[in-house]
Design a protein around this motif. Structure first.
Motif, PDB file in Angstrom:
ATOM      1  N   MET A   1       0.705  -1.274   0.025  1.00 54.94           N
ATOM      2  CA  MET A   1       0.131   0.083  -0.063  1.00 54.94           C
ATOM      3  C   MET A   1       0.903   1.145  -0.042  1.00 54.94           C
ATOM      4  SD  MET A   1      -3.032  -0.768  -0.287  1.00 54.94           S
ATOM      5  CE  MET A   1      -2.649  -2.080  -1.343  1.00 54.94           C
ATOM      6  N   SER A   2       0.270   2.125  -0.666  1.00 57.46           N
ATOM      7  CA  SER A   2       0.975   3.484  -0.850  1.00 57.46           C
ATOM      8  C   SER A   2       1.131   4.348   0.669  1.00 57.46           C
ATOM      9  CB  SER A   2       0.452   4.501  -1.923  1.00 57.46           C
ATOM     10  OG  SER A   2      -0.735   4.703  -1.279  1.00 57.46           O
ATOM     11  N   ASP A   3       2.118   5.110   0.902  1.00 55.56           N
ATOM     12  CA  ASP A   3       2.043   5.951   2.019  1.00 55.56           C
ATOM     13  C   ASP A   3       0.741   6.981   2.050  1.00 55.56           C
ATOM     14  OD1 ASP A   3       4.381   5.192   2.404  1.00 55.56           O
ATOM     15  OD2 ASP A   3       5.720   6.709   1.588  1.00 55.56           O
ATOM     16  N   VAL A   4       0.381   7.125   1.038  1.00 53.50           N
ATOM     17  CA  VAL A   4      -0.900   7.951   1.021  1.00 53.50           C
ATOM     18  C   VAL A   4      -2.149   7.371   1.535  1.00 53.50           C
ATOM     19  CG1 VAL A   4      -2.681   9.264  -0.370  1.00 53.50           C
ATOM     20  CG2 VAL A   4      -0.204   9.252  -1.180  1.00 53.50           C
ATOM     21  N   ARG A  44      -9.933  -3.738  16.236  1.00 53.80           N
ATOM     22  CA  ARG A  44     -10.307  -5.025  16.723  1.00 53.80           C
ATOM     23  C   ARG A  44      -8.930  -5.680  16.941  1.00 53.80           C
ATOM     24  NH1 ARG A  44     -14.610  -5.078  13.016  1.00 53.80           N
ATOM     25  NH2 ARG A  44     -13.340  -5.705  11.300  1.00 53.80           N
ATOM     26  N   ILE A  45      -7.858  -5.440  16.232  1.00 50.99           N
ATOM     27  CA  ILE A  45      -6.533  -6.114  16.662  1.00 50.99           C
ATOM     28  C   ILE A  45      -5.814  -5.107  17.799  1.00 50.99           C
ATOM     29  CG2 ILE A  45      -6.442  -7.321  14.376  1.00 50.99           C
ATOM     30  CD1 ILE A  45      -3.917  -5.451  14.039  1.00 50.99           C
ATOM     31  N   LYS A  46      -6.205  -4.210  18.244  1.00 50.44           N
ATOM     32  CA  LYS A  46      -5.364  -3.100  19.047  1.00 50.44           C
ATOM     33  C   LYS A  46      -4.998  -3.945  20.266  1.00 50.44           C
ATOM     34  CE  LYS A  46      -5.119   1.336  20.939  1.00 50.44           C
ATOM     35  NZ  LYS A  46      -5.875   2.521  21.156  1.00 50.44           N
ATOM     36  N   LYS A  47      -5.777  -4.678  20.809  1.00 47.68           N
ATOM     37  CA  LYS A  47      -5.738  -5.256  21.841  1.00 47.68           C
ATOM     38  C   LYS A  47      -5.422  -6.813  21.661  1.00 47.68           C
ATOM     39  CE  LYS A  47      -7.692  -6.794  26.473  1.00 47.68           C
ATOM     40  NZ  LYS A  47      -8.803  -6.866  27.224  1.00 47.68           N
ATOM     41  N   LYS A  48      -5.775  -7.352  20.635  1.00 48.09           N
ATOM     42  CA  LYS A  48      -5.831  -8.746  20.474  1.00 48.09           C
ATOM     43  C   LYS A  48      -4.334  -9.111  19.764  1.00 48.09           C
ATOM     44  CE  LYS A  48      -8.974 -12.055  17.807  1.00 48.09           C
ATOM     45  NZ  LYS A  48      -9.978 -12.068  16.907  1.00 48.09           N
ATOM     46  N   VAL A  49      -3.790  -8.264  18.776  1.00 52.13           N
ATOM     47  CA  VAL A  49      -2.524  -8.497  18.400  1.00 52.13           C
ATOM     48  C   VAL A  49      -1.629  -7.216  18.147  1.00 52.13           C
ATOM     49  CG1 VAL A  49      -1.120  -9.659  16.449  1.00 52.13           C
ATOM     50  CG2 VAL A  49      -3.684 -10.220  17.041  1.00 52.13           C
ATOM     51  N   PRO A  50      -1.456  -6.651  19.433  1.00 50.69           N
ATOM     52  CA  PRO A  50      -0.755  -5.271  19.516  1.00 50.69           C
ATOM     53  C   PRO A  50       0.425  -5.236  18.669  1.00 50.69           C
ATOM     54  CG  PRO A  50      -0.544  -6.396  21.585  1.00 50.69           C
ATOM     55  CD  PRO A  50      -1.411  -7.057  20.874  1.00 50.69           C
ATOM     56  N   GLN A  51       0.976  -6.215  18.133  1.00 52.45           N
ATOM     57  CA  GLN A  51       2.330  -6.051  17.423  1.00 52.45           C
ATOM     58  C   GLN A  51       2.010  -5.869  16.085  1.00 52.45           C
ATOM     59  OE1 GLN A  51       1.252  -8.700  19.618  1.00 52.45           O
ATOM     60  NE2 GLN A  51       3.032  -8.901  20.912  1.00 52.45           N
ATOM     61  N   TRP A  52       0.654  -5.940  15.534  1.00 57.98           N
ATOM     62  CA  TRP A  52       0.588  -5.814  14.360  1.00 57.98           C
ATOM     63  C   TRP A  52      -0.215  -4.264  14.259  1.00 57.98           C
ATOM     64  CZ3 TRP A  52      -1.508  -9.426  10.190  1.00 57.98           C
ATOM     65  CH2 TRP A  52      -0.525 -10.839  10.124  1.00 57.98           C
ATOM     66  N   HIS A  53      -0.825  -4.063  15.320  1.00 58.96           N
ATOM     67  CA  HIS A  53      -1.487  -2.574  15.234  1.00 58.96           C
ATOM     68  C   HIS A  53      -0.214  -1.478  15.146  1.00 58.96           C
ATOM     69  CE1 HIS A  53      -3.450   0.988  17.307  1.00 58.96           C
ATOM     70  NE2 HIS A  53      -4.240   0.701  16.591  1.00 58.96           N
ATOM     71  N   GLU A  54       0.739  -1.870  15.913  1.00 56.50           N
ATOM     72  CA  GLU A  54       1.880  -1.012  16.018  1.00 56.50           C
ATOM     73  C   GLU A  54       2.440  -0.577  14.647  1.00 56.50           C
ATOM     74  OE1 GLU A  54       4.777  -2.488  18.371  1.00 56.50           O
ATOM     75  OE2 GLU A  54       3.590  -2.440  20.323  1.00 56.50           O
ATOM     76  N   PRO A  56       1.648   0.422  11.092  1.00 59.59           N
ATOM     77  CA  PRO A  56       0.133   1.267  10.519  1.00 59.59           C
ATOM     78  C   PRO A  56       0.250   1.033   8.818  1.00 59.59           C
ATOM     79  CG  PRO A  56       1.732   2.777  10.597  1.00 59.59           C
ATOM     80  CD  PRO A  56       2.470   1.734  11.496  1.00 59.59           C
ATOM     81  N   SER A  57       0.998   0.236   8.279  1.00 60.31           N
ATOM     82  CA  SER A  57       1.070  -0.090   6.864  1.00 60.31           C
ATOM     83  C   SER A  57       0.471  -1.488   6.633  1.00 60.31           C
ATOM     84  CB  SER A  57       2.153   0.157   6.110  1.00 60.31           C
ATOM     85  OG  SER A  57       3.208  -0.833   7.176  1.00 60.31           O
ATOM     86  N   MET A  58      -0.212  -2.116   7.862  1.00 60.19           N
ATOM     87  CA  MET A  58      -0.943  -3.519   7.539  1.00 60.19           C
ATOM     88  C   MET A  58      -2.215  -3.090   7.090  1.00 60.19           C
ATOM     89  SD  MET A  58       1.640  -5.626   8.805  1.00 60.19           S
ATOM     90  CE  MET A  58       1.228  -6.710   9.982  1.00 60.19           C
ATOM     91  N   ASN A 131       1.430  -8.057   4.356  1.00 53.27           N
ATOM     92  CA  ASN A 131       1.722  -7.884   5.464  1.00 53.27           C
ATOM     93  C   ASN A 131       2.896  -8.509   6.132  1.00 53.27           C
ATOM     94  OD1 ASN A 131      -0.748  -6.273   6.176  1.00 53.27           O
ATOM     95  ND2 ASN A 131      -1.986  -8.066   6.629  1.00 53.27           N
ATOM     96  N   PHE A 132       3.185  -9.799   5.682  1.00 54.56           N
ATOM     97  CA  PHE A 132       4.366 -10.301   5.930  1.00 54.56           C
ATOM     98  C   PHE A 132       5.576  -9.722   5.560  1.00 54.56           C
ATOM     99  CE2 PHE A 132       2.034 -14.836   5.351  1.00 54.56           C
ATOM    100  CZ  PHE A 132       1.546 -14.846   6.744  1.00 54.56           C
ATOM    101  N   ARG A 133       5.610  -9.089   4.199  1.00 56.59           N
ATOM    102  CA  ARG A 133       6.420  -8.066   3.825  1.00 56.59           C
ATOM    103  C   ARG A 133       6.661  -6.867   4.729  1.00 56.59           C
ATOM    104  NH1 ARG A 133       4.997  -8.080  -1.094  1.00 56.59           N
ATOM    105  NH2 ARG A 133       3.702  -6.334  -0.903  1.00 56.59           N
ATOM    106  N   GLU A 134       5.685  -6.184   5.301  1.00 52.00           N
ATOM    107  CA  GLU A 134       5.879  -5.137   6.051  1.00 52.00           C
ATOM    108  C   GLU A 134       6.440  -5.662   7.628  1.00 52.00           C
ATOM    109  OE1 GLU A 134       4.867  -1.892   5.339  1.00 52.00           O
ATOM    110  OE2 GLU A 134       5.169  -3.029   3.526  1.00 52.00           O
TER     111      GLU A 134
END
Length: 416
Positions: A1-4, A44-54, A56-58, A131-134
């Motif tokens: 995904m783009s930065d925009v 939804r994942i903020k608490k569930k998977v906080p490492q992914w929430h951190e 933002p490009s996911m 997401n794996f790439r990110e």
């Protein structure tokens, strides 16, 4: 995904997503549908998977993928389990045939040497690859194939797995929830022989609503045979989240039943398949003992322990006394505790009567209320007691069986 796109998600993550969808014409260069599902998914994942929430490009392309995905705790538990099954070999090869959002594979990637992620939904497969790439993961290969007995060889290709993991979709074509193995997609029962042709070990994730005995019976009945070796009941946040069945090619015998609450403790309970059947619980000897329970511990099993059905085993193995044959509450000495449930301190034991109910409603303005093994619901009892909700005091109404007699009682407890 783009930065925009990422900036748009961050700038609007607290907005009303329905209004974003209605105003899509304001942002012609943004995929609003994906942006909205990503914004809602991040919530939804903020608490569930906080490492992914951190990160933002996911991206999160559907509502269902973040509703049904594993949490960090349950994903890491499965990774730990596989590492043990593989005897700690860091180079083992894993094929996940129903990859979904990829959170399990993210956890597996820290233990496995190489992973084949396959997802039948093209949208999810593309999102997982991004997401794996990110995440900076470089030992996962992504594929997008239908999974059936006829396509297994095509899905695996030259990849030779040591273990195959499946989390079959638990909704039918109309979106209704299903629980039987043969109703899930893909049908693990029809696949089992082909899977064992490809790998010596299978791990299957099932709904926490699935019946353990029925699931084991059906998976064992499918060719090649009686090969379920372990069953894991996993709970987090006080709720049973998943069942894991481990089957091993060539194994034949009883299974080990394991109970885990990985967000509370690294310890697990592991017992033989027949542990509950052979366990004889301990009860109070007489109703006279009830008067001496003040200061004792009242133990309420957690959801994983309850799902596993180890009610008699708990009493026998831990030396705690069961309050009733069908009342799954226990009393223990002061200071006793277990991470596999909630512990309370008993303050009073009273007869279950209109007089005591009226007295409690005057003396105690607020409390949590639970009715067990009585012809009254917890909500109805709360109305009778006329209490507001409180987390400091918990009143249990239950039937108590002793060697000399039975009766209905109120136990006023304080939360430890």
């Amino acid at each position: 995904m783009s930065d925009v796109f990422t900036r748009f998600v961050l700038e609007h993550e607290n907005d009303d997503t329905a209004k974003l969808l209605l105003g899509r014409s304001r942002w012609p260069d943004i995929d609003i549908d994906l942006a909205v599902s990503t914004i809602e998914g991040r919530r939804r994942i903020k608490k569930k998977v906080p490492q992914w929430h951190e990160i933002p490009s996911m991206i999160y392309p559907t509502r269902l993928c973040t509703e049904q995905c594993s949490s960090t705790a349950t994903a890491r538990y499965k990774a730990m389990l596989l590492s043990r099954l593989m005897e700690g070999r860091p180079g083992f090869r894993l094929a996940d045939l129903t990859g979904g959002l990829g959170i399990d594979d993210w956890a597996f990637s820290a233990k496995a040497g190489s992973i084949l992620y396959n997802e039948m939904d093209a949208l999810l497969s593309q999102a997982a690859e991004h997401n794996f790439r990110e995440l900076g993961i470089d030992n996962i290969t992504v594929s997008n194939h239908e999974v059936s007995p006829a396509t297994i060889d095509e899905v695996l290709g030259s990849f030779s797995p040591d273990v195959i993991f499946l989390d079959p979709a638990r909704r039918d074509g109309a979106g209704r929830k299903v629980f039987l193995l043969e109703d899930c997609s893909p049908d693990i029962l029809n696949l089992k022989q082909k899977l064992f042709d490809a790998a010596p070990l299978l791990m299957v994730k099932l709904s926490p609503m699935a019946d353990i005995s029925m699931a084991v019976e059906r998976l064992n009945a499918a060719a090649p045979g009686n090969d379920v070796k372990e069953v894991h009941v996993v709970a987090t946040d006080g709720e049973c989240k998943e069942l894991l069945l481990v089957a091993e090619r060539g194994y034949s015998g009883p299974y080990t039943l394991c109970v885990a609450e990985p967000d509370r403790t690294e310890d697990t309970i592991s017992v033989a398949e027949d542990a509950e059947k052979v366990s004889v619980p301990e009860f109070l000897q007489s109703t006279e003992e009830l008067g001496g329970l003040k200061g004792s511990v009242l133990f309420e099993p957690g959801k994983a322990l309850a799902k596993a059905g180890l009610f008699n085993h708990v009493s026998k193995a831990w030396g705690v006394r069961k309050l009733g044959r069908s009342t799954h509450l226990y009393v223990a000495q002061a200071g006793w505790s277990s991470p596999f449930g909630k512990s309370f301190t008993i303050e009073e034991v009273l007869p279950f009567s209109s007089t005591e109910i009226k007295s409690l409603s005057k003396r105690i303005p607020a409390a949590s209320v639970t009715a067990r093994n009585l012809p009254i619901s917890s909500d109805d009892l709360r109305k009778k007691l006329k209490l507001k909700e409180s987390s400091a005091i918990h009143i249990f109404a239950c039937r108590i069986d002793t060697a000399s007699g039975s009766g209905n009682y109120l136990l006023v407890t304080s939360v430890r």
